[in-house]
Design a protein around this motif. Structure first.
Motif, PDB file in Angstrom:
ATOM      1  N   MET A  27       1.927   5.603   5.425  1.00  0.00           N
ATOM      2  CA  MET A  27       0.901   4.585   5.628  1.00  0.00           C
ATOM      3  C   MET A  27      -0.036   4.551   4.435  1.00  0.00           C
ATOM      4  SD  MET A  27       1.413   3.156   8.505  1.00  0.00           S
ATOM      5  CE  MET A  27      -0.151   2.392   8.781  1.00  0.00           C
ATOM      6  N   PRO A  28      -0.589   3.370   4.110  1.00  0.00           N
ATOM      7  CA  PRO A  28      -1.584   3.312   3.027  1.00  0.00           C
ATOM      8  C   PRO A  28      -2.778   4.197   3.366  1.00  0.00           C
ATOM      9  CG  PRO A  28      -0.920   1.101   3.708  1.00  0.00           C
ATOM     10  CD  PRO A  28      -0.325   2.071   4.690  1.00  0.00           C
ATOM     11  N   ASP A  29      -3.340   4.816   2.361  1.00  0.00           N
ATOM     12  CA  ASP A  29      -4.485   5.712   2.548  1.00  0.00           C
ATOM     13  C   ASP A  29      -5.703   4.901   2.979  1.00  0.00           C
ATOM     14  OD1 ASP A  29      -6.623   7.461   2.360  1.00  0.00           O
ATOM     15  OD2 ASP A  29      -5.929   8.365   0.489  1.00  0.00           O
ATOM     16  N   PRO A  30      -6.281   5.181   4.169  1.00  0.00           N
ATOM     17  CA  PRO A  30      -7.444   4.410   4.635  1.00  0.00           C
ATOM     18  C   PRO A  30      -8.660   4.580   3.727  1.00  0.00           C
ATOM     19  CG  PRO A  30      -6.992   6.245   6.123  1.00  0.00           C
ATOM     20  CD  PRO A  30      -5.876   6.207   5.120  1.00  0.00           C
ATOM     21  N   ASN A  31      -8.698   5.635   2.923  1.00  0.00           N
ATOM     22  CA  ASN A  31      -9.817   5.830   1.997  1.00  0.00           C
ATOM     23  C   ASN A  31      -9.796   4.816   0.859  1.00  0.00           C
ATOM     24  OD1 ASN A  31     -10.831   8.076   3.403  1.00  0.00           O
ATOM     25  ND2 ASN A  31      -9.351   9.407   2.385  1.00  0.00           N
ATOM     26  N   HIS A  32      -8.677   4.130   0.700  1.00  0.00           N
ATOM     27  CA  HIS A  32      -8.553   3.147  -0.374  1.00  0.00           C
ATOM     28  C   HIS A  32      -8.525   1.713   0.156  1.00  0.00           C
ATOM     29  CE1 HIS A  32      -7.846   6.321  -3.270  1.00  0.00           C
ATOM     30  NE2 HIS A  32      -7.041   6.867  -2.380  1.00  0.00           N
ATOM     31  N   ALA A  33      -8.968   1.529   1.371  1.00  0.00           N
ATOM     32  CA  ALA A  33      -8.916   0.212   2.002  1.00  0.00           C
ATOM     33  C   ALA A  33      -9.792  -0.812   1.295  1.00  0.00           C
ATOM     34  CB  ALA A  33      -9.318   0.319   3.469  1.00  0.00           C
ATOM     35  N   ASP A  34     -10.845  -0.368   0.623  1.00  0.00           N
ATOM     36  CA  ASP A  34     -11.746  -1.322  -0.021  1.00  0.00           C
ATOM     37  C   ASP A  34     -11.338  -1.638  -1.462  1.00  0.00           C
ATOM     38  OD1 ASP A  34     -12.337   1.156  -1.032  1.00  0.00           O
ATOM     39  OD2 ASP A  34     -14.505   0.954  -0.843  1.00  0.00           O
ATOM     40  N   CYS A  35     -10.189  -1.170  -1.913  1.00  0.00           N
ATOM     41  CA  CYS A  35      -9.750  -1.389  -3.293  1.00  0.00           C
ATOM     42  C   CYS A  35      -9.621  -2.875  -3.642  1.00  0.00           C
ATOM     43  CB  CYS A  35      -8.430  -0.676  -3.576  1.00  0.00           C
ATOM     44  SG  CYS A  35      -8.629   1.103  -3.745  1.00  0.00           S
ATOM     45  N   ARG A  36      -9.136  -3.673  -2.707  1.00  0.00           N
ATOM     46  CA  ARG A  36      -8.974  -5.101  -2.992  1.00  0.00           C
ATOM     47  C   ARG A  36     -10.314  -5.769  -3.247  1.00  0.00           C
ATOM     48  NH1 ARG A  36      -4.362  -6.564   1.310  1.00  0.00           N
ATOM     49  NH2 ARG A  36      -2.615  -5.794   0.099  1.00  0.00           N
ATOM     50  N   GLY A  37     -11.306  -5.406  -2.429  1.00  0.00           N
ATOM     51  CA  GLY A  37     -12.645  -5.973  -2.608  1.00  0.00           C
ATOM     52  C   GLY A  37     -13.242  -5.560  -3.939  1.00  0.00           C
ATOM     53  N   VAL A  38     -13.117  -4.292  -4.268  1.00  0.00           N
ATOM     54  CA  VAL A  38     -13.635  -3.794  -5.547  1.00  0.00           C
ATOM     55  C   VAL A  38     -12.884  -4.450  -6.701  1.00  0.00           C
ATOM     56  CG1 VAL A  38     -13.834  -1.739  -7.009  1.00  0.00           C
ATOM     57  CG2 VAL A  38     -14.476  -1.624  -4.603  1.00  0.00           C
ATOM     58  N   ALA A  39     -11.579  -4.611  -6.546  1.00  0.00           N
ATOM     59  CA  ALA A  39     -10.777  -5.240  -7.606  1.00  0.00           C
ATOM     60  C   ALA A  39     -11.252  -6.667  -7.883  1.00  0.00           C
ATOM     61  CB  ALA A  39      -9.299  -5.233  -7.230  1.00  0.00           C
TER      62      ALA A  39
END
Length: 146
Positions: A27-39
């Motif tokens: 599963m994708p790491d939930p700690n990186h869920a905001d990467c799209r927003g930051v990107a």
């Protein structure tokens, strides 16, 4: 060589996986869920035209044509799109004055002013290292062209 018929880019969030019980991928790491927003934020503030606009507005409000003259090489359309994007992200305000013809000023918001220092530091770094980067590019191109 041709086109490969192998599936590619198959990583899907759990909700979109056809059958999560049969799909054994991690599963994708939930700690990186905001990467799209930051990107999306980084793509705005890291865009070369946005950097130039922020730098030019750092000493106060400017009119559109003033910005266009100050930023060498930017087209009217690109300046319009850049200003619109910066305004949408809350970094720039657009003020219309009821004169004939109407006067429009662009100015950094408090959020935009907070971005001044990092942008200035990035610009200074680029200027300080330009010769080294150009030399590295030349060396790379010579090595890979032959």
């Amino acid at each position: 060589m041709g086109t490969s018929l192998k599936p590619a880019h198959t990583e899907l969030p759990a909700m979109l996986r056809p059958n999560p019980r049969l799909d054994t991928r991690p599963m994708p790491d939930p700690n990186h869920a905001d990467c799209r927003g930051v990107a999306s934020v980084l793509s705005r503030v890291g865009d070369k035209w946005s950097v130039f606009v922020i730098m030019m507005l750092s000493d106060g409000p400017k009119r559109f044509n003033e910005l266009k003259r100050m930023i060498n090489g930017i087209s009217q359309r690109m300046l319009t799109l850049t200003l619109r994007g910066l305004e949408r992200d809350g970094l720039v305000t657009r003020t219309i004055f009821p004169t004939i013809p109407p006067r429009v000023d662009y100015e950094l918001t408090d959020l935009g002013h907070g971005l001044q220092q990092p942008v200035k530091a990035l610009g200074e770094w680029a200027i300080a290292h330009l010769e080294q980067i150009e030399a590295a590019r030349t060396k790379f191109d010579q090595r890979n062209d032959g």
